[in-house]
Design a protein around this motif. Structure first.
Motif, short mmCIF file in Angstrom:
data_model
loop_
_atom_site.label_atom_id
_atom_site.label_comp_id
_atom_site.label_asym_id
_atom_site.label_seq_id
_atom_site.Cartn_x
_atom_site.Cartn_y
_atom_site.Cartn_z
N MET A 1 0.83 -1.18 0.00
CA MET A 1 0.00 0.00 0.00
C MET A 1 0.88 1.24 0.00
O MET A 1 0.60 2.19 -0.70
CB MET A 1 -0.91 -0.04 1.23
CG MET A 1 -1.80 1.14 1.32
SD MET A 1 -2.90 1.25 2.73
CE MET A 1 -3.34 -0.38 3.12
N ILE A 3 3.26 4.41 2.01
CA ILE A 3 2.98 5.50 2.96
C ILE A 3 1.90 6.42 2.41
O ILE A 3 0.99 6.83 3.14
CB ILE A 3 4.27 6.28 3.26
CG1 ILE A 3 5.23 5.38 4.05
CG2 ILE A 3 3.97 7.54 4.05
CD1 ILE A 3 6.56 6.02 4.34
N SER A 6 -1.57 4.84 2.70
CA SER A 6 -1.98 4.78 4.10
C SER A 6 -2.45 6.13 4.61
O SER A 6 -3.48 6.24 5.29
CB SER A 6 -0.83 4.27 4.96
OG SER A 6 -0.45 2.98 4.58
N LEU A 9 -5.87 6.92 3.20
CA LEU A 9 -6.95 6.24 3.93
C LEU A 9 -7.25 6.92 5.25
O LEU A 9 -8.41 7.08 5.64
CB LEU A 9 -6.58 4.78 4.17
CG LEU A 9 -6.74 3.82 3.02
CD1 LEU A 9 -6.30 2.43 3.43
CD2 LEU A 9 -8.16 3.79 2.53
N ILE A 10 -6.20 7.34 5.96
CA ILE A 10 -6.40 8.01 7.24
C ILE A 10 -7.14 9.33 7.04
O ILE A 10 -8.07 9.67 7.78
CB ILE A 10 -5.05 8.22 7.95
CG1 ILE A 10 -4.47 6.86 8.37
CG2 ILE A 10 -5.20 9.12 9.17
CD1 ILE A 10 -3.05 6.92 8.89
N GLN A 38 -9.63 4.70 8.86
CA GLN A 38 -8.51 5.19 9.64
C GLN A 38 -7.69 4.04 10.22
O GLN A 38 -6.45 4.08 10.21
CB GLN A 38 -9.00 6.10 10.77
CG GLN A 38 -9.53 7.42 10.30
CD GLN A 38 -9.99 8.26 11.45
OE1 GLN A 38 -9.19 8.60 12.32
NE2 GLN A 38 -11.27 8.60 11.49
N GLY A 41 -5.72 2.41 7.43
CA GLY A 41 -4.59 3.25 7.06
C GLY A 41 -3.47 3.18 8.08
O GLY A 41 -2.28 3.14 7.73
N LEU A 42 -3.83 3.14 9.36
CA LEU A 42 -2.80 3.05 10.42
C LEU A 42 -2.08 1.71 10.35
O LEU A 42 -0.85 1.66 10.46
CB LEU A 42 -3.45 3.25 11.78
CG LEU A 42 -2.51 3.23 12.97
CD1 LEU A 42 -1.54 4.39 12.90
CD2 LEU A 42 -3.30 3.27 14.27
N GLY A 44 -1.76 -0.20 7.69
CA GLY A 44 -0.93 -0.17 6.48
C GLY A 44 0.33 0.65 6.67
O GLY A 44 1.41 0.28 6.21
N LEU A 45 0.22 1.78 7.38
CA LEU A 45 1.39 2.61 7.64
C LEU A 45 2.40 1.90 8.53
O LEU A 45 3.60 1.92 8.26
CB LEU A 45 0.95 3.93 8.29
CG LEU A 45 2.03 4.97 8.57
CD1 LEU A 45 2.63 5.47 7.26
CD2 LEU A 45 1.45 6.12 9.35
N THR A 48 4.09 -0.87 6.51
CA THR A 48 5.06 -0.31 5.57
C THR A 48 6.34 0.10 6.27
O THR A 48 7.44 -0.21 5.81
CB THR A 48 4.45 0.91 4.85
OG1 THR A 48 3.27 0.50 4.17
CG2 THR A 48 5.42 1.51 3.86
#
Length: 89
Positions: A1, A3, A6, A9-10, A38, A41-42, A44-45, A48
């Motif tokens: 995904m 940064i 992510s 998404l957040i 959110q 996204g968190l 995924g971040l 990563t």
């Protein structure tokens, strides 16, 4: 995904959660969808960043090759990787 995805998404999740007054869209609750985005996204971040950090840790083992008559003999169970570079001026 990555940064960027992510963070996207957040941001979209935060807009759906905190930026809208009407929280119902038919059978869907936009606050819940925003929180889910959110969280995704968190996660995924964090994944990563974890994989980027694990790529930086490399173990380099240097074993001096044994030369017999100009031929390199690799240690047992390993093969020789020979690198040649060409200079261009």
């Amino acid at each position: 995904m990555g940064i960027g995805g992510s963070i996207l998404l957040i941001v979209v999740g935060a807009i759906l959660t905190f930026g809208l007054d009407d929280t119902d869209l038919g059978p869907f609750n936009l606050d819940t969808i925003g929180w889910i985005l959110q969280l995704a996204g968190l996660v995924g971040l964090l994944l990563t960043l974890y994989f980027w950090n694990s790529r930086r840790r490399t173990v380099v083992r240097q074993v001096p090759p044994t030369a017999v008559g100009g031929t390199v003999i690799p240690p047992a169970g390993e093969e020789v990787i020979e690198e040649r570079r060409r200079r261009t001026y």
